[in-house]
Write a protein that holds these residues in place. Structure first.
Motif, PDB file in Angstrom:
ATOM      1  N   GLY A  26     -20.208 -11.283   9.729  1.00  0.00           N
ATOM      2  CA  GLY A  26     -19.546  -9.996   9.833  1.00  0.00           C
ATOM      3  C   GLY A  26     -19.702  -9.165   8.580  1.00  0.00           C
ATOM      4  N   ARG A  27     -19.607  -7.854   8.758  1.00  0.00           N
ATOM      5  CA  ARG A  27     -19.839  -6.942   7.653  1.00  0.00           C
ATOM      6  C   ARG A  27     -18.645  -6.807   6.734  1.00  0.00           C
ATOM      7  N   ARG A  28     -17.497  -7.375   7.069  1.00  0.00           N
ATOM      8  CA  ARG A  28     -16.312  -7.212   6.246  1.00  0.00           C
ATOM      9  C   ARG A  28     -16.156  -8.322   5.212  1.00  0.00           C
ATOM     10  N   TRP A  29     -17.192  -9.131   5.013  1.00  0.00           N
ATOM     11  CA  TRP A  29     -17.148 -10.175   3.993  1.00  0.00           C
ATOM     12  C   TRP A  29     -17.807  -9.679   2.711  1.00  0.00           C
ATOM     13  N   ILE A  30     -17.125  -9.865   1.581  1.00  0.00           N
ATOM     14  CA  ILE A  30     -17.677  -9.550   0.258  1.00  0.00           C
ATOM     15  C   ILE A  30     -17.972 -10.876  -0.434  1.00  0.00           C
ATOM     16  N   PHE A 231     -10.170  -1.512   7.967  1.00  0.00           N
ATOM     17  CA  PHE A 231     -10.334  -1.056   6.583  1.00  0.00           C
ATOM     18  C   PHE A 231     -10.205  -2.137   5.513  1.00  0.00           C
ATOM     19  N   MET A 232      -9.825  -3.339   5.850  1.00  0.00           N
ATOM     20  CA  MET A 232      -9.686  -4.385   4.844  1.00  0.00           C
ATOM     21  C   MET A 232     -10.944  -5.250   4.774  1.00  0.00           C
ATOM     22  N   ASP A 233     -11.038  -6.066   3.728  1.00  0.00           N
ATOM     23  CA  ASP A 233     -12.198  -6.929   3.509  1.00  0.00           C
ATOM     24  C   ASP A 233     -11.758  -8.370   3.276  1.00  0.00           C
ATOM     25  N   ASN A 234     -12.681  -9.289   3.546  1.00  0.00           N
ATOM     26  CA  ASN A 234     -12.518 -10.693   3.182  1.00  0.00           C
ATOM     27  C   ASN A 234     -13.315 -10.973   1.911  1.00  0.00           C
ATOM     28  N   LEU A 235     -12.752 -11.751   1.003  1.00  0.00           N
ATOM     29  CA  LEU A 235     -13.466 -12.146  -0.209  1.00  0.00           C
ATOM     30  C   LEU A 235     -14.041 -13.546  -0.031  1.00  0.00           C
ATOM     31  N   GLY A 236     -15.362 -13.626   0.093  1.00  0.00           N
ATOM     32  CA  GLY A 236     -16.018 -14.912   0.228  1.00  0.00           C
ATOM     33  C   GLY A 236     -15.789 -15.853  -0.935  1.00  0.00           C
TER      34      GLY A 236
END
Length: 476
Positions: A26-30, A231-236
């Protein structure tokens, strides 16, 4: 919060992942996150962190509202419900207990599922206690049923732990006091907001319409979940570290800070849940009269929490915390006098002052935690990123334990009120016990973090080469 942020070298794009870190879908992972790198922070980190903070605050805000739902529902429970004041105090204690326990697994959930993903899920989970309350809020429902449904609202208390875990990972140490204070304060405001809504419903539709409150929150819960997803993200790089949790549990500072957090946050949430009942039980206020006053203290306490964090950033959390406990003791003395004399105006002045001070103390104590473990790292001879990583690892794990114990302090306050009113018909004995608690917390703060003799001995030991000196914690 037994989660660790592992900074990684590699792509300059925070959404990169060319460094070989574990793949995420997914695109919401940093996959790269280095908040202590000032260049990274200025170019992209601050913007991303701020966006996640905004929507984290909103979701946590709704969680706090549902957690404190039964502090409002009991105001709708007239004589026809057959629940006495002692029973109502126990009823509002149930979500506090469950929320405190859930904070531990919620801290692990962020690293396991991703901060964004867990925020979405935990927000949607709030529909369960809200819907259940809508079903049972009617005269004739058994007290045991009320207890079970009230306990379900504890899931809202768990949201605080996962939200703080997530935001703690996004921000650098130099910004944590303000960011964590803002995140927690924005969440805490959920308490007075739902109490204000209860006042509005009682004042317009009457005390027989509790379901209107619940109907308002269903679309808000869905909105929080949708906005978090968008609008939020996950931090890998955030990973669960059970070893950190074990190490944090072995640290005496974890339990010292847990005690101080019982005195600040435990007081805030306990008083927030009990305030309306105290006004009804001790000062014979009607539901409308109680509701018109109940929200004031939690609102002010929530608004000043970021101020407590900012003051701690500037002057040192230990100094602010010590002064705060001294002031809380003085305010409690005023409340004891007013309670014994049955003086409602003086009681309100003292009690609202207590709320403001609990908010300041919430911010200052939470700021202390990462600073303490950073000082521990320096004591062990670490420096730079190595010291920062050690501090993040231990402080993240400790925050989960401290947050859980602090929430259970709210349970203690409600049980103290229940016993006090059951035995004497007054809250005065409970307030006396709270005063003793604040004196103990202030003494512990001074003895562990500010005692001049300890700092002098540490310096002498360092000059004499007698091993590692005890760290100075006044600035944490």
């Amino acid at each position: 919060m037994a989660a660790e942020v592992v900074t990684k070298a590699g792509s300059g794009d925070p959404r990169g992942g060319r460094d070989g870190s574990r793949p995420r879908q997914g695109r919401r992972w940093i996959e790269q996150w280095e908040p202590e790198d000032e260049k990274f922070w200025a170019e992209s980190g601050e913007r991303i962190a701020r966006r996640n903070l905004i929507f984290s605050v909103f979701s946590e805000h709704i969680g706090f509202s549902i957690w404190s739902l039964w502090s409002v529902m009991v105001l709708f429970m007239g004589p026809e419900y057959g629940v006495d004041p002692a029973g109502k105090f126990f009823l509002v204690a149930m979500p506090t207990a469950v929320g405190g326990v859930l904070r531990v697994p919620y801290t692990f959930a962020v690293a396991r599922f991703g901060g964004r993903n867990w925020t979405v899920f935990s927000a949607l989970l709030l529909l369960v206690p809200t819907g259940a309350a809508a079903v049972v809020m009617t005269p004739g429902t058994s007290y045991s049923t009320f207890l079970v449904v009230a306990a379900l609202a504890g899931v809202g208390g768990g949201n605080f732990a996962s939200s703080m875990t997530n935001i703690n990972a996004f921000y650098p140490l130099r910004k944590k006091g303000w960011a964590l204070g803002l995140n927690a304060g924005g969440g805490n405001i959920g308490v007075p907001v739902i109490q204000l809504l209860g006042l509005l419903v009682i004042g317009t539709a009457g005390a027989a319409q509790p379901r209107i409150v619940l109907a308002v929150y269903v679309p808000l819960i869905v909105t929080a979940a949708v906005l978090s997803a968008l609008f939020m993200d996950n931090l890998g790089p955030v990973t669960n570290d059970t070893g950190a949790a074990v190490d944090a549990a072995k640290e005496r500072h974890t339990w010292v800070m847990a005690l101080l957090y019982v005195g600040t946050f435990g007081s805030f949430i306990g008083y927030s849940f009990a305030f309306g009942l105290v006004l009804q039980s001790q000062f014979a206020r009607t539901p409308l009269q109680a509701a018109s006053l109940t929200f004031i203290g939690p609102l002010l306490g929530s608004l000043v929490r970021p101020v407590g964090g900012r003051l701690a950033d500037r002057f040192g959390g230990a100094r602010i915390t010590l002064g705060n406990f001294a002031a809380m003791g003085a305010a409690t003395a005023v409340v004891i006098y007013a309670s014994a004399e049955r003086s409602l105006p003086v009681f309100l002045i003292g009690f609202i002052a207590l709320f403001v001070l609990t908010g300041l103390g919430n911010g200052s104590t939470y700021k202390m935690i990462p600073g303490i473990f950073q000082a521990q790292a320096v004591r062990q001879g670490l420096a730079g990123e190595e010291a920062a990583a050690y501090g993040r690892r231990l402080s993240g794990a400790a925050m989960g334990l401290i947050g859980a114990v602090g929430a259970l302090g709210g349970l203690g306050i409600n049980l103290a009120f229940r016993q006090s009113f059951a035995a004497t018909g007054s809250g005065t004995p409970a307030f006396v016990s709270f005063l003793v608690c604040y004196v103990v917390c202030g003494a512990v703060t001074w003895a562990v973090y500010l005692r001049p003799v300890a700092r002098g001995k540490a310096a002498a030991a360092s000059e004499a080469g007698e091993g590692a000196p005890r760290p100075v914690y006044a600035e944490v």
